[in-house]
Write an enzyme that holds these catalytic residues in place. Structure first.
Site, short mmCIF file in Angstrom:
data_model
loop_
_atom_site.label_atom_id
_atom_site.label_comp_id
_atom_site.label_asym_id
_atom_site.label_seq_id
_atom_site.Cartn_x
_atom_site.Cartn_y
_atom_site.Cartn_z
CG HIS A 289 -1.97 1.24 1.28
ND1 HIS A 289 -3.15 1.14 1.00
CD2 HIS A 289 -1.60 2.42 1.86
CE1 HIS A 289 -3.75 2.36 1.16
NE2 HIS A 289 -2.84 3.28 1.69
CD GLU A 290 1.45 3.46 3.75
OE1 GLU A 290 1.61 4.81 3.14
OE2 GLU A 290 0.40 3.40 4.30
CG HIS B 15 -0.03 6.38 -0.63
ND1 HIS B 15 -0.70 7.09 -0.99
CD2 HIS B 15 -0.37 5.48 0.12
CE1 HIS B 15 -1.91 6.91 -0.48
NE2 HIS B 15 -1.82 5.94 0.58
CD GLU C 47 -6.02 5.50 0.46
OE1 GLU C 47 -4.92 6.22 0.80
OE2 GLU C 47 -6.01 4.52 1.13
CO CO Z 1 -3.20 5.40 1.77
#
Ligand code: CO
Length: 496
Positions: free
Chosen positions: A260-261, A264, A290
């Site tokens: 997830h990170e 980003h 996101e």
């Molecule tokens: Co996030």
């Protein structure tokens, strides 16, 4: 100051200060010793003051207004000026008394929230939160809005998004997801118990680094560290960092927070360095940000194709724990749908019901329809209604998230629209590259990243979120892509 180059110079100066604050913020969360906190707060507040002065400087405002009517500028230059002028006019709306009051309230509320959570006693946080809500209600009037005061708050994170839009999105969520999750909960159960064995910290850490490399995350322009709550941050496209958390008793925690990170961070690494310090060198909105993390986490990182490639390597690191677990078992467990109490541990379906609850509460608070003192009761009722779970304590209920203690209202809906953008973008990427899933299965994510770079990352803030979405997929954000993705994926997993 009288020309475009002066503007560029000044805008970069503001960014330099803001990025320096980000470095100090990163350090505070990862490396700083305990005793560093007192002067760190002072250093950050000094830089914030300098940034505010530079951003509201009168001469800078005159320059922006002049350049805004300069026909000799090209379209990118005009875009930069128009966005900087918008930011300038917004900063000017805030009197310094408001900023000071806000910073005091937030620092107090954060301490009260931490204590309240630790002691499982909402009343400790109640009065701080009431003051913060009142402050935000005041802020809506300062910023102005057309239809609904909450629009002013949404706009801070997702320019152009209205309460009306969010209401429509969540009515789709309720109509489709609530019964769909009920159907799943009545079908066969998935075994995910193998996640909760002992997985050594160091081996997990190494595997996380390997995953980031597979995603094409550039370690010459970033690094990973440990922190209590995983996050990503950036100081320029050439220094974009991630953090993760490792739980030796739960393998899934590290894997998907890492991906997830990483998603980003890939967005920030894809911003063009030549635009550093200018709006075109910034990401569009929290929702689009996101969408990048969710696309990697869910559409890629929870797909069977991704694990057909990566599972062998995971299994070779943890042969004892995973000897009897097939890639299919592993994939299914990664997509286990189970209503739960804590948003950050939720699966990709029930997750949106957690966000829905927060949205309904925030909206009603800003409308003045509910009182802060009634929040624990309202929270528990809604968890029962939407997720069918009993909330055993406020620490595991209304006090679980940090956002309100930071005074962040209008933020949560961007999590949900990010997932819906992700589904729409990923669908388009597959249309344009019919081999995409096969490539992921072969461990090759280069074309996917190039597609994201070209269509999203490299453009910075050139387009607003809805315009970008239209340009990429031919239409505005449409829930149907998420719905189709969910039906296709989960019908198979649960044999519905
Ligand atoms: Co996030």
């Amino acid at each position: 100051m009288n020309n475009y180059n002066d503007y560029v110079k000044h805008s970069k100066k503001i960014t330099d200060v803001n990025m320096s604050m980000a470095v100090l913020g990163w350090d505070q969360e990862t490396k700083m010793p305990k005793n560093g906190s007192r002067f760190r707060a002072q250093q950050l507040s000094t830089l914030a003051e300098i940034s505010h002065e530079l951003s509201t400087n009168k001469e800078y405002g005159n320059l922006l207004n002049n350049l805004n009517s300069d026909d000799s500028l090209n379209s990118d230059q005009r875009r930069n000026i128009s966005l900087s002028l918008k930011a300038f006019n917004k900063s000017k709306k805030y009197k310094s008394e408001f900023i000071i009051e806000e910073s005091k309230l937030v620092s107090n509320a954060f301490q009260k929230w931490r204590l309240a959570k630790e002691k499982n006693d909402f009343s400790i946080f109640e009065s701080s939160l009431t003051k913060l809500v009142d402050l935000r209600i005041k802020e809506c009037e300062i910023l102005g809005y057309e239809n609904h005061p909450y629009d002013a708050l949404l706009n801070q994170y997702e320019p152009g998004l209205t309460t009306n839009d969010v209401d429509k999105i969540f009515s789709n969520v309720k109509e489709f997801l609530v019964p769909f999750i009920k159907r799943i909960s009545k079908s066969n159960k998935i075994n995910d118990s193998f996640y909760y064995q002992k997985y050594s910290h160091n081996k997990q850490w190494d595997f996380g680094i390997e995953l980031l490399k597979k995603m094409e995350y550039n370690f010459d322009s970033g690094r990973q560290d440990l922190s209590a709550h995983p996050f990503s941050t950036h100081f320029s496209p050439e220094d974009t960092r991630v953090t993760t958390r490792v739980d030796e008793d739960n393998l899934s925690e590290m894997i998907w927070s890492c991906i997830h990170e990483g998603g980003h961070a890939l967005y920030e690494q894809g911003i063009l360095s030549e635009n550093y310090g200018l709006p075109l060198g910034e990401t569009i909105s929290l929702g689009i940000h996101e969408s990048q993390s969710r696309l990697w986490e869910n559409n890629v990182g929870r797909s069977l194709e991704f694990w057909k490639y990566n599972y062998e390597s995971l299994k070779s690191i943890f042969p004892n724990q995973l000897s009897d677990v097939t890639v299919d078992d592993f994939y299914k467990a990664a997509n286990n749908v189970k209503p739960s109490l804590i948003r950050t541990n939720a699966d990709e379906l029930t997750y949106h019901l957690h966000v829905l609850i927060r949205y309904e509460i925030e909206k009603a608070l800003i409308e003045g329809k509910i009182m802060v003192k009634d929040l624990p009761e309202i929270w528990n009722l809604k968890y029962n209604e939407y997720l069918g779970v009993e909330v055993p304590s406020d620490a595991l209920g209304v006090l679980q998230d940090i956002h309100w203690s930071h005074g962040n209202f209008g933020y949560f809906p961007t999590y949900t629209i990010g997932s819906f953008y992700a589904a729409q973008f990923f669908n388009q990427a597959k249309i344009e590259n019919p081999n995409l899933l096969k490539e992921i299965e072969d461990g090759n994510n280069k074309n996917l990243l190039n597609w994201l770079r070209k269509n999203i990352h490299n453009n910075g803030k050139r387009l607003d979120a809805d315009k970008l979405c239209e340009k990429i997929s031919g239409e505005k954000l449409n829930f149907k892509y998420f719905k189709e993705y969910v039906i296709e994926k989960y019908s198979k997993i649960y044999s519905l």
